[in-house]
Design a protein around this motif. Structure first.
Motif, PDB file in Angstrom:
ATOM      1  N   ARG A 213      29.134 -21.952 -22.114  1.00  0.00           N
ATOM      2  CA  ARG A 213      30.490 -21.457 -21.841  1.00  0.00           C
ATOM      3  C   ARG A 213      30.498 -19.940 -21.816  1.00  0.00           C
ATOM      4  N   LYS A 214      31.313 -19.385 -20.928  1.00  0.00           N
ATOM      5  CA  LYS A 214      31.512 -17.936 -20.900  1.00  0.00           C
ATOM      6  C   LYS A 214      32.907 -17.660 -20.355  1.00  0.00           C
ATOM      7  N   ASP A 215      33.605 -16.704 -20.951  1.00  0.00           N
ATOM      8  CA  ASP A 215      34.898 -16.295 -20.419  1.00  0.00           C
ATOM      9  C   ASP A 215      34.676 -15.320 -19.268  1.00  0.00           C
ATOM     10  N   LEU A 216      35.131 -15.707 -18.103  1.00  0.00           N
ATOM     11  CA  LEU A 216      34.991 -14.873 -16.914  1.00  0.00           C
ATOM     12  C   LEU A 216      36.366 -14.482 -16.395  1.00  0.00           C
ATOM     13  N   ASN A 217      36.445 -13.306 -15.791  1.00  0.00           N
ATOM     14  CA  ASN A 217      37.689 -12.831 -15.199  1.00  0.00           C
ATOM     15  C   ASN A 217      37.729 -13.181 -13.714  1.00  0.00           C
ATOM     16  N   TYR A 218      38.863 -13.750 -13.294  1.00  0.00           N
ATOM     17  CA  TYR A 218      39.052 -14.143 -11.903  1.00  0.00           C
ATOM     18  C   TYR A 218      40.205 -13.338 -11.301  1.00  0.00           C
ATOM     19  N   PRO A 219      40.052 -12.853 -10.076  1.00  0.00           N
ATOM     20  CA  PRO A 219      41.095 -12.029  -9.453  1.00  0.00           C
ATOM     21  C   PRO A 219      42.459 -12.722  -9.452  1.00  0.00           C
ATOM     22  N   ASN A 220      43.490 -12.004  -9.855  1.00  0.00           N
ATOM     23  CA  ASN A 220      44.888 -12.470  -9.888  1.00  0.00           C
ATOM     24  C   ASN A 220      45.142 -13.534 -10.947  1.00  0.00           C
ATOM     25  N   ILE A 221      44.119 -13.993 -11.630  1.00  0.00           N
ATOM     26  CA  ILE A 221      44.258 -15.067 -12.605  1.00  0.00           C
ATOM     27  C   ILE A 221      43.972 -14.573 -14.017  1.00  0.00           C
ATOM     28  N   GLY A 222      42.910 -13.785 -14.156  1.00  0.00           N
ATOM     29  CA  GLY A 222      42.533 -13.275 -15.466  1.00  0.00           C
ATOM     30  C   GLY A 222      41.376 -14.037 -16.069  1.00  0.00           C
ATOM     31  N   ALA A 223      41.215 -13.934 -17.386  1.00  0.00           N
ATOM     32  CA  ALA A 223      40.074 -14.544 -18.075  1.00  0.00           C
ATOM     33  C   ALA A 223      40.292 -16.043 -18.235  1.00  0.00           C
ATOM     34  N   ARG A 224      39.244 -16.802 -17.936  1.00  0.00           N
ATOM     35  CA  ARG A 224      39.279 -18.253 -18.098  1.00  0.00           C
ATOM     36  C   ARG A 224      37.937 -18.732 -18.648  1.00  0.00           C
ATOM     37  N   ALA A 225      37.988 -19.717 -19.541  1.00  0.00           N
ATOM     38  CA  ALA A 225      36.762 -20.312 -20.060  1.00  0.00           C
ATOM     39  C   ALA A 225      36.041 -21.024 -18.925  1.00  0.00           C
ATOM     40  N   SER A 226      34.788 -20.663 -18.695  1.00  0.00           N
ATOM     41  CA  SER A 226      34.007 -21.191 -17.576  1.00  0.00           C
ATOM     42  C   SER A 226      32.745 -21.846 -18.109  1.00  0.00           C
ATOM     43  N   TYR A 227      32.391 -22.985 -17.531  1.00  0.00           N
ATOM     44  CA  TYR A 227      31.289 -23.788 -18.049  1.00  0.00           C
ATOM     45  C   TYR A 227      30.261 -24.054 -16.947  1.00  0.00           C
ATOM     46  N   VAL A 228      28.989 -24.040 -17.320  1.00  0.00           N
ATOM     47  CA  VAL A 228      27.925 -24.384 -16.379  1.00  0.00           C
ATOM     48  C   VAL A 228      27.911 -25.899 -16.192  1.00  0.00           C
ATOM     49  N   ILE A 229      28.066 -26.336 -14.937  1.00  0.00           N
ATOM     50  CA  ILE A 229      27.902 -27.745 -14.599  1.00  0.00           C
ATOM     51  C   ILE A 229      26.926 -27.810 -13.433  1.00  0.00           C
ATOM     52  N   TYR A 230      26.478 -29.014 -13.116  1.00  0.00           N
ATOM     53  CA  TYR A 230      25.629 -29.151 -11.934  1.00  0.00           C
ATOM     54  C   TYR A 230      26.505 -29.398 -10.722  1.00  0.00           C
ATOM     55  N   HIS A 231      26.169 -28.736  -9.620  1.00  0.00           N
ATOM     56  CA  HIS A 231      26.896 -28.951  -8.370  1.00  0.00           C
ATOM     57  C   HIS A 231      25.891 -28.998  -7.229  1.00  0.00           C
ATOM     58  N   GLU A 232      26.177 -29.847  -6.260  1.00  0.00           N
ATOM     59  CA  GLU A 232      25.170 -30.240  -5.273  1.00  0.00           C
ATOM     60  C   GLU A 232      24.615 -29.104  -4.420  1.00  0.00           C
ATOM     61  N   GLU A 233      25.437 -28.056  -4.140  1.00  0.00           N
ATOM     62  CA  GLU A 233      24.922 -27.017  -3.251  1.00  0.00           C
ATOM     63  C   GLU A 233      23.755 -26.256  -3.860  1.00  0.00           C
ATOM     64  N   LEU A 234      23.620 -26.303  -5.193  1.00  0.00           N
ATOM     65  CA  LEU A 234      22.477 -25.629  -5.808  1.00  0.00           C
ATOM     66  C   LEU A 234      21.163 -26.187  -5.268  1.00  0.00           C
ATOM     67  N   GLU A 235      21.118 -27.495  -5.033  1.00  0.00           N
ATOM     68  CA  GLU A 235      19.886 -28.125  -4.574  1.00  0.00           C
ATOM     69  C   GLU A 235      19.439 -27.584  -3.218  1.00  0.00           C
ATOM     70  N   SER A 236      20.378 -27.436  -2.287  1.00  0.00           N
ATOM     71  CA  SER A 236      19.997 -26.951  -0.963  1.00  0.00           C
ATOM     72  C   SER A 236      19.805 -25.439  -0.949  1.00  0.00           C
ATOM     73  N   LEU A 237      20.592 -24.718  -1.755  1.00  0.00           N
ATOM     74  CA  LEU A 237      20.481 -23.261  -1.736  1.00  0.00           C
ATOM     75  C   LEU A 237      19.146 -22.778  -2.286  1.00  0.00           C
ATOM     76  N   VAL A 238      18.650 -23.394  -3.365  1.00  0.00           N
ATOM     77  CA  VAL A 238      17.353 -22.954  -3.892  1.00  0.00           C
ATOM     78  C   VAL A 238      16.224 -23.325  -2.936  1.00  0.00           C
ATOM     79  N   LYS A 239      16.443 -24.345  -2.129  1.00  0.00           N
ATOM     80  CA  LYS A 239      15.461 -24.719  -1.120  1.00  0.00           C
ATOM     81  C   LYS A 239      15.474 -23.723   0.040  1.00  0.00           C
ATOM     82  N   ASN A 240      16.656 -23.320   0.479  1.00  0.00           N
ATOM     83  CA  ASN A 240      16.770 -22.480   1.671  1.00  0.00           C
ATOM     84  C   ASN A 240      16.710 -20.991   1.365  1.00  0.00           C
ATOM     85  N   PHE A 241      16.833 -20.614   0.097  1.00  0.00           N
ATOM     86  CA  PHE A 241      16.697 -19.211  -0.309  1.00  0.00           C
ATOM     87  C   PHE A 241      15.669 -19.139  -1.440  1.00  0.00           C
TER      88      PHE A 241
END
Length: 401
Positions: A213-241
Motif C-alpha cells: 500500500r502507498k498513499d498517492l496523489n491524484y490530480p483533482n482528487i488528492g491523496a488516496r490509498a493505492s494498492y499493488v494488484i495484478y493487471h493483465e496489461e503488465l504481461e504484454s508490456l514487459v514482453k513488448n518493452f
C-alpha cells in the motif's frame, strides 16, 4: 463507411454503441447484440431519441459458436467489437475466424472455473488469424488499453529506454451505495481478491492481496490509498518493452470497500466453486452478483471522477527522465453524454477508437496484437476529441520508489 457488430449490452456496450453512433462517418451501420435483446433495444432507442441514429439489435448466446457464426453471417460486419464477458473471448474469436471478420476486445480471456488472468489462450490464436489475413486486437479498453498506448507513446516520443512503469488507477467517485462494483461484479471481485503480482528484474514477484500500500496523489482528487494488484496489461508490456526493470499496477480502494471484500471472502461468497443449495448447484459469486447493484444503474447521482495514468522513469539522451501521462473523467459528464458512469465510459470510448483505427486502416496487420504494438499517435489524437483528453507532465516527482 463500415458495418460493425457490438456484442454486449452492459454499461460498456452502451458507451461503445453511443460513441460509434456519434462517429457514423466511420461506423455507418451498427448492430448491437446480447443474450438479452431487450437490453439492446433500450440502448438503441436511447440513441435514436438522442442522436437520431438508427441501429439494429439481435439476440445471441456468446458462449455458442454456431449462434455467433449465424449472427455474423446475417449481419455481415467488417469487425466484431467484443464487450461481453471475458469468459466468452475465445468463442467470439472462433466465430470471427469462421466468418472472416476482424476482432477487438477490452479484457483478456479467463476461464469460468479459475480466477486466472493471462494472454496465453488468446496469443495461441496468432497463426490462425495471421493465416486468415485477419486482425485481432486485445485489451483495447482503458486499463488494459489506453495505459498501454500511453506507454508506447512515451517510448516513441520521450524515452530511449523505459526502466520503471507504474500504472495508477484511482476512482475518486461516490455512487452512494453501501457496496457496489463499477463493472461486472463477478469479474471485478475475482480481479481484486487475487494475489498481487508485479515485474521486477526479469521475474514476477507475487504478493498477498493488498499487501503493498502507498498513499498517492491524484490530480483533482488528492491523496488516496493505492494498492499493488495484478493487471493483465503488465504481461504484454514487459514482453513488448524488454528494457523494463520493474512494472507495477496500483489501484485505489477505500477502507469500507476492503472491509466488505474481506467479509465476502470470509463467508465464502467470493467462491467460484459450485455448492449444493436446496438440491441445485449454485456458484456463490454468481449469486452475489445477482443481488448486488447493477453497475449500469450507478450512473445517476454518481459524483466525482476517475484518474488513470502511467508514471514512467527511464533514460533520454543518457539522462534520467520522469514522465506522467493521465486522464481524469467525471462520472456525471459521462452519464450526461451516454447514460453510463465513468468507469464504463473510460472502457467504451477506447474500444470505439480501436475499432476506428482498424476500419480507417490506421492500424493494420494480420495476427493477434496487443494495442501497444500499433502506432500510438492516431489513437492519442482521437482520445483528445472523443471525450478522454490526456495531460502529460515531465520531470516531476512520481511519488514512487
Amino acid at each position: 463507411m463500415s458495418k460493425v457488430l457490438i456484442i454486449g449490452a452492459g454499461g460498456v456496450g452502451r458507451v461503445v454503441a453511443y460513441k460509434c453512433a456519434q462517429n457514423n462517418e466511420v461506423f455507418s451501420e451498427i448492430c448491437l447484440a446480447s443474450r438479452t435483446q431487450s437490453k439492446c433495444d433500450v440502448i438503441a432507442k436511447d440513441i435514436k431519441d438522442q442522436l437520431g441514429f438508427e441501429m439494429t439489435t439481435a439476440q445471441v448466446d456468446a458462449d455458442n459458436v454456431p449462434e455467433l457464426v449465424a449472427l455474423i453471417n446475417k449481419v455481415k460486419p467488417e469487425m466484431v467489437i467484443n464487450v461481453a464477458l471475458p469468459y466468452q473471448d475465445l468463442t467470439i474469436m472462433d466465430a470471427c475466424l469462421e466468418t472472416g471478420v476482424h476482432y477487438l476486445d477490452t479484457a483478456n480471456y479467463e476461464p469460468l472455473d479459475e480466477a486466472k488472468f493471462e494472454y496465453s489462450w488468446q496469443w495461441a490464436y496468432q497463426d490462425k488469424f495471421k493465416e486468415a489475413g485477419l486482425t485481432a486486437v486485445l485489451g483495447c479498453g482503458f486499463d488494459p488499453g489506453v495505459t498501454s498506448i500511453y506507454t508506447a507513446y512515451a517510448a516513441k516520443h520521450h524515452f530511449d529506454e523505459i526502466h520503471y512503469l507504474d500504472i495508477v488507477d484511482c476512482n475518486g467517485g461516490d455512487h452512494g451505495k453501501a457496496f457496489a462494483t463499477n463493472f461486472n461484479p463477478e469479474i471485478n471481485i475475482r480481479e481484486v481478491t487475487q494475489k498481487g503480482r508485479y515485474w521486477e528484474n526479469g521475474d514476477w514477484v507475487e504478493t498477498a492481496p493488498h499487501e503493498i500500500r502507498k498513499d498517492l496523489n491524484y490530480p483533482n482528487i488528492g491523496a488516496r490509498a493505492s494498492y499493488v494488484i495484478y493487471h493483465e496489461e503488465l504481461e504484454s508490456l514487459v514482453k513488448n518493452f524488454p528494457s523494463l526493470k520493474r512494472a507495477r499496477f496500483w489501484m485505489t480502494f477505500g477502507d469500507e470497500y476492503l472491509t466488505h471484500l474481506r467479509v465476502i471472502q470470509n463467508i465464502g461468497m467470493a467462491s467460484i466453486e459450485p455448492i449444493d443449495f436446496e438440491g441445485k448447484q449454485i456458484v456463490p459469486l454468481q449469486f452475489l452478483k445477482a443481488v448486488l447493484p447493477d453497475p449500469g444503474s450507478l450512473g445517476d447521482n454518481y459524483v466525482g471522477e476517475t484518474s488513470i495514468g502511467c508514471r514512467i522513469k527511464g533514460l533520454k539522451d543518457g539522462k534520467e527522465k520522469t514522465y506522467y501521462v493521465y486522464n481524469n473523467c467525471k462520472h456525471q459528464d459521462a452519464f450526461d453524454e451516454t447514460g453510463a458512469q465513468g468507469v464504463s465510459y473510460t472502457t467504451g470510448v477506447p474500444a470505439m477508437i480501436g475499432a476506428m483505427m482498424l476500419l480507417t486502416k490506421k492500424w493494420t496487420g494480420a495476427g493477434v496484437f496487443n494495442v501497444e504494438e500499433f502506432n500510438p499517435d492516431p489513437f492519442m489524437e482521437q482520445l483528445m476529441t472523443q471525450g478522454l483528453p490526456w495531460v502529460e507532465q515531465h520531470d516531476i516527482d512520481l511519488e514512487l520508489n
